[in-house]
Write a protein that holds these residues in place. Structure first.
Motif, short mmCIF file in Angstrom:
data_model
loop_
_atom_site.label_atom_id
_atom_site.label_comp_id
_atom_site.label_asym_id
_atom_site.label_seq_id
_atom_site.Cartn_x
_atom_site.Cartn_y
_atom_site.Cartn_z
N THR A 54 101.49 88.10 22.28
CA THR A 54 101.07 89.47 22.55
C THR A 54 100.47 90.13 21.30
N LYS A 58 93.55 88.72 22.40
CA LYS A 58 92.95 88.02 23.54
C LYS A 58 92.10 88.97 24.37
N THR A 60 90.85 91.77 23.46
CA THR A 60 89.73 92.25 22.66
C THR A 60 88.58 91.25 22.72
N1 LIG Z 1 90.61 100.29 21.30
C1 LIG Z 1 91.50 99.95 20.36
N2 LIG Z 1 91.75 100.75 19.31
C2 LIG Z 1 92.63 100.41 18.35
N3 LIG Z 1 93.33 99.24 18.34
C3 LIG Z 1 93.13 98.41 19.36
C4 LIG Z 1 92.21 98.70 20.44
N4 LIG Z 1 92.22 97.66 21.31
C5 LIG Z 1 93.10 96.76 20.82
N5 LIG Z 1 93.64 97.20 19.65
C6 LIG Z 1 94.62 96.48 18.82
O1 LIG Z 1 94.15 95.16 18.62
C7 LIG Z 1 95.25 94.24 18.68
C8 LIG Z 1 94.93 93.18 19.71
O2 LIG Z 1 95.02 93.77 21.02
P1 LIG Z 1 94.71 92.97 22.35
O3 LIG Z 1 94.87 93.92 23.49
O4 LIG Z 1 93.41 92.29 22.20
O5 LIG Z 1 95.90 91.88 22.34
P2 LIG Z 1 96.29 90.78 23.43
O6 LIG Z 1 96.30 89.47 22.73
O7 LIG Z 1 95.44 90.93 24.62
O8 LIG Z 1 97.79 91.19 23.77
P3 LIG Z 1 98.61 91.04 25.17
O9 LIG Z 1 98.98 89.59 25.26
O10 LIG Z 1 99.81 91.91 24.94
O11 LIG Z 1 97.74 91.50 26.31
C9 LIG Z 1 96.49 95.05 18.98
O12 LIG Z 1 97.20 95.26 17.77
C10 LIG Z 1 95.96 96.35 19.53
O13 LIG Z 1 96.79 97.43 19.19
#
Ligand SMILES: Nc1ncnc2c1ncn2[C@@H]1O[C@H](COP(=O)(O)OP(=O)(O)OP(=O)(O)O)[C@@H](O)[C@H]1O
Ligand SMILES: [Mg+2]
Length: 264
Positions: A54, A58, A60
């Protein structure tokens, strides 16, 4: 054309040294590094599973692919175009199945599936026939005129898969669409999804937390570390699954071997 350019031109999806920084307005506009020089390429017709813990970036990466956000540095190319700058070019070429189904509550199952095709400007009769065909393939015959609130979570998820396939896109992006479903329903939908992608020769990127799901849906698995960069790339097709599972577990939990054992 050099060999490198030739490879790039043939890729369905390409990330080249992509960096994404977010501004944190709550923290004196400090920037936050979410993606760190991420590079990978996906061939047309390939099925890729992206795994990572998490917060590793991913979603992003997924938003960069879908053209919803712009990279800070580097280049993202999907079908040779720039998803952020040429967003409209992708209409009908790229479809997304989100984690929560994102159906429109005021439209029936049929109306939701027709939506994507409407945007392509097809005639009503053709639109209806395509949408009904996909609903039937996904086992929703008899529920065409139900509204989302009257459908179960698994059924809503099927409607969103039908909606994505009805557009007949070249590329399908899925962000953990089956994670909230019970094990059996999830398993059935994974099988249906894999079959549909293979039969229709689509390029697919599937984002997941689950190693089993990645092994089932990916011909190749990419494990991300935080900030998003590739910690491991494993080819599943034809490989020893148990050995791959072990390598993936170690890549996901590099400093916590005990956790890796428990998760296994
Ligand atoms: N629009 C945004 N503004 C600021 N920080 C962001 C933004 N979008 C994502 N982040 C940060 O970027 C990092 C990656 O987030 P992301 O949602 O891509 O993770 P993920 O791997 O999809 O997690 P999960 O498995 O929980 O869905 C996190 O620390 C998140 O807080
Ligand atoms: Mg996410």
């Amino acid at each position: 054309m050099s060999e490198l350019n030739a490879v790039v031109a043939d890729a369905a999806i390409e990330f080249h040294s992509v960096v994404k920084r977010f501004l944190r307005h709550d923290r004196r506009d400090e920037s936050f590094l979410a993606v760190d020089r991420l590079s990978f390429a996906v061939a047309p017709g390939e099925m890729i599973a992206v795994l990572g813990r998490t917060g590793c970036g991913k979603s992003t990466m997924f938003n960069l692919l879908a053209g919803l956000i712009e990279p800070t540095e580097g280049t993202v190319r999907v079908l040779g175009h720039d998803p952020f700058r040429e967003f409209n070019w992708y209409r009908g070429k790229l479809a997304v199945v989100f984690q929560n189904d994102r159906l429109l509550p005021w439209r029936t199952a049929l109306g939701n599936v027709e939506l994507g095709i409407e945007l392509l400007g097809k005639e009503e009769e053709e639109r209806r026939a395509i949408a009904l065909g996909w609903l039937e393939r996904l086992g929703l015959k008899g529920h065409e005129h139900d509204y989302p609130h009257a459908l179960s979570g698994g059924m809503r998820q099927r409607v969103s898969i039908a909606r994505a396939f009805a557009v007949n896109p070249e590329i399908l992006l899925c962000d953990e669409p089956f994670s909230a479903l019970d094990e059996l329903t999830g398993q059935r939908l994974r099988e249906e999804y894999t079959q549909l992608v293979r039969e229709n020769g689509k390029t697919s990127i599937f984002v997941t937390h689950s190693i089993n799901e990645a092994l089932q849906l990916g011909e190749r698995i990419l494990v991300f570390h935080r900030p998003a960069r590739i910690a491991l790339e494993a080819r599943v097709a034809g490989g020893d699954r148990e050995a791959i599972r072990q390598r993936v577990l170690e890549a996901m939990n590099p400093n916590e071997p005990r956790l890796a054992e428990e998760a296994a």
